[in-house]
Design an enzyme around this catalytic site. Structure first.
Site, PDB file in Angstrom:
ATOM      1  CG  PHE A  63       0.418  -0.005   2.010  1.00 20.46           C
ATOM      2  CD1 PHE A  63       0.429   1.707   2.731  1.00 20.46           C
ATOM      3  CD2 PHE A  63       0.199  -1.160   3.473  1.00 20.46           C
ATOM      4  CE1 PHE A  63       0.756   1.094   3.976  1.00 20.46           C
ATOM      5  CE2 PHE A  63       0.623  -1.149   4.490  1.00 20.46           C
ATOM      6  CZ  PHE A  63       1.098   0.158   5.005  1.00 20.46           C
ATOM      7  CG  LEU A  64       1.509   5.548  -1.803  1.00 22.63           C
ATOM      8  CD1 LEU A  64       2.231   6.149  -2.920  1.00 22.63           C
ATOM      9  CD2 LEU A  64       0.624   6.654  -0.307  1.00 22.63           C
ATOM     10  CD  GLU A  65      -1.222   4.238   6.407  1.00 23.38           C
ATOM     11  OE1 GLU A  65      -1.988   2.914   6.731  1.00 23.38           O
ATOM     12  OE2 GLU A  65      -0.795   4.284   7.464  1.00 23.38           O
ATOM     13  CG  HIS A 114       6.766  -7.278   9.370  1.00 27.09           C
ATOM     14  ND1 HIS A 114       5.129  -8.210  10.474  1.00 27.09           N
ATOM     15  CD2 HIS A 114       6.237  -7.840   8.068  1.00 27.09           C
ATOM     16  CE1 HIS A 114       5.051  -9.237   9.327  1.00 27.09           C
ATOM     17  NE2 HIS A 114       5.162  -8.424   8.407  1.00 27.09           N
ATOM     18  CG  HIS A 130       9.091  -6.350   6.331  1.00 26.90           C
ATOM     19  ND1 HIS A 130       8.721  -4.783   6.632  1.00 26.90           N
ATOM     20  CD2 HIS A 130       8.462  -6.893   5.287  1.00 26.90           C
ATOM     21  CE1 HIS A 130       7.773  -4.777   5.495  1.00 26.90           C
ATOM     22  NE2 HIS A 130       6.995  -6.186   5.019  1.00 26.90           N
TER      23      HIS A 130
END
Lengths: 483, 138
Positions: A207-209, A406, A331
């Site tokens: 995602f991009l948040e 993570h 991660h």
């Protein structure tokens, strides 16, 4: 293959449980968790997987699991294990298919008030600018020669080609380039899958948040990281796409053959491995480094387009927007590191599968700008609740090979999440919570519903109390782009 | 006879697959993979691929077979719906897969499958036929 046997867990204290060594386990297992989260883990096979990892040759001290542990394949998600560099193994299943899946965090000079009137437009603009979704292809058409440069150079390739600035490299784990990458050993299939996908977010949990800083716990570390209350931030979560999946897949097959040649007895085929000193082990590390570099270049490009989307929509200059990279962490990775074992400095291969490096103040791998406080640790939560910024500690070096959690960790399977969300207006439920989501498909949205995940604050509380990292700030999601 | 069913696995999809014969089981496993990926009713069958695989044993063959199909899908855009197993022993497989190249105007991916894992893989003969188990990483 893997047995369904119940694993015996011994409570050490409020945040640590031991799996005593039995049978052919070489070391104990230790799970960082809480009474509450342990109850949810009951039906899950992940403790068994922690015990399985303890069977691998050359494992040092403990087979570890972070509180976001959940059932993976081979290694659990949230697993950390270190193997002696000379006598131990490397296992592609201990890294995962999405090699160098990771996150990066940007800050800005915007406050929540500045952005409030434009947040919906920004969500749309980012969804338009960032290629996402299942099997998404980027706008870029790379030649094989260009792809080879990406695999060798990582983030630096992206910067040389106009995506971001050299300062970004100072704020990326390993400066965005893993040593030892050898594109010559990567299969044609990996190249074929990787070429069209560079510069894409992907799907699933990627995602991009856009969010904002809601609370600060450690003012000194927050100041050094450049975080202020109410400041607008951006989290990016993506990895090495089909390129990394193919590298992992190719080497799992080769290592399956090695395991048969060596006559190693493993409790699960997905734990296939080879000795680090042997040829297949060395080749995997060289291929994994290529995938790690691909992922860093990928996140660097996604960040560049994010900055551009902000600039275009808000008609602001890069200088006024001040969208600096705070840090980028991997991660899913195996790293050559030096750790203190039985009083001696030993070289080990630390596998982190769904776990983050958390190096303490003063460590030479921590960027100069952060060295006095420690390495920033980025912990995204689910899309409805919050994310955290932590800082690495001496405790992590002593106990967990400089590692921590993570993310939130799943509690519901994707099928369960789908059932629970059936017919519900998830989009609107999230909007009521003040989160604007733009998703390429409804399927991804429901599989990633907030309740499918553990509450990330419980996860973070455990690592904070265990002293393997410390809380710095809490961020609240506001606009989310999902694949 | 049911061709396959899914079982819950926290991060991924588990698939239990059935067949009257071991060949059936391999064909049904391939069907399960594409049934999870896309709506097969919208997929034609004019594209044909011949596939030859070698492996250490039946379990390894099953993972390599599905892995090959997944590569053809994600690397080259094939969606397959019909499978004929021409030859299968414990170390090799020859098959024909029929389907169509992905067309964004008509086809949609339901989910992204990263890989077919070796985790808990099983191929077993039961009283009334064959049963297999695979976990897909998504």
């Amino acid at each position: 293959m893997s047995s369904q046997g119940k694993i015996h867990l011994e409570k050490i204290d409020e945040v640590r449980w031991r799996i005593p060594r039995t049978g052919k386990m070489r070391v104990d297992g230790i799970i960082y968790t809480s009474e509450e989260m342990l109850r949810d883990m009951n039906l899950d096979e992940s403790p068994k997987q922690v015990a399985n990892v303890a069977h691998l040759p050359g494992i040092q001290k403990y087979s570890l699991a972070m509180p976001d542990i959940h059932w993976g394949y081979g290694f659990p998600i949230g697993g950390v294990a270190a193997f002696d560099w000379k006598e131990g193994v490397v296992s592609p299943g201990g890294v995962g298919y999405d090699i160098n899946c990771g996150t990066r965090l940007l800050v800005s000079s915007l406050s929540r008030q500045d952005l409030r009137p434009r947040i919906k437009e920004l969500a749309d603009a980012l969804f338009e600018s960032i290629p996402s979704g299942v099997g998404s292809k980027g706008a870029l058409r790379l030649s094989s020669q260009e792809l080879i440069q990406v695999l060798k150079k990582g983030s630096a390739w992206a910067v040389e080609n106009g995506y971001g600035s050299p300062q970004d490299l100072d704020r990326t784990e390993d400066r965005g380039c893993m040593e030892g990458a050898d594109p010559g050993i990567v299969s044609d299939r990996a190249m074929e899958r990787g070429r069209p996908q560079l510069g894409t977010l992907g799907s699933g949990n990627h995602f991009l948040e856009v969010g904002y800083v809601e609370e600060i716990y450690d003012p000194e570390a927050a100041r050094v990281f450049g975080l202020e209350k109410d400041q607008v931030t951006v989290f990016i979560h993506s990895g090495s796409r089909g390129f990394g999946y193919q590298v992992c897949d190719d080497f799992l097959k080769k290592m399956g053959e090695r395991v048969r040649q060596l006559g190693l007895e493993l409790p699960d085929r997905q734990l296939a491995c080879d000795f680090i000193r042997d040829r297949t082990g060395q080749e995997y590390l060289a291929g994994m480094a290529c995938a790690a570099n691909y992922a860093w270049a990928n996140r660097q490009m996604l960040m560049h387009w994010t900055r551009e989307a902000f600039e275009r929509l808000l008609r602001m200059s890069p200088r006024d927007l001040g969208m600096h990279l705070v840090y980028d962490v991997c991660h899913n990775i195996a790293k050559r590191e030096v750790h203190l074992i039985e009083g001696q400095r030993r070289e080990v291969c630390v596998h982190r599968k769904g776990a983050t490096r958390a190096f303490p103040p003063g460590h030479p791998a921590v960027p100069q700008i952060y060295r006095q406080v420690g390495q920033p640790v980025l912990i995204p939560g689910d899309m409805g609740r919050y994310s955290y910024v932590l800082v690495g500690t001496e405790g992590a070096m002593k106990e967990t090979f400089g590692s921590t959690c993570h993310g939130a960790g799943r509690v519901q399977s994707r099928t369960q999440a789908k059932k629970a969300s059936k017919g519900r207006p998830l989009h609107r439920e999230l909007e009521d919570r003040g989160v604007y989501v733009r998703a390429a498909s409804r399927a991804t949205l429901v599989e990633e519903a907030p309740e499918a995940y553990k509450d990330v604050s419980q996860v973070v509380e455990v690592v904070h109390r265990a002293g393997i990292s410390r809380k710095v700030a809490k961020l609240r999601p506001w606009a989310v782009v999902k694949g | 006879m049911k061709r396959y069913e899914t079982f819950n696995h926290t991060a991924d999809i588990g698939i239990r697959v059935f067949g009257k014969t071991v060949e059936d089981l391999f064909a049904n496993a391939a069907h399960a993979l594409f049934d999870q990926l896309t709506d097969l009713r919208k997929v034609g069958d004019r594209a044909v691929q011949e596939i030859s695989i070698e492996g250490a044993d039946r379990e390894d063959l099953l993972i390599r077979w599905l892995g090959e199909l997944l590569f053809l899908c994600q690397g080259r855009g094939y969606l397959f719906k019909k499978f004929s197993i021409l030859h299968l022993d414990s170390n090799s497989l020859k098959a024909i897969a029929r389907g169509e190249i992905f067309d964004p105007s008509r086809h949609r991916f339901k989910t992204e499958i990263k890989a077919v894992t070796y985790h808990q893989v099983a191929v077993k003969q039961k009283d009334k036929g064959w049963e297999g188990k695979v976990v897909l990483d998504i």
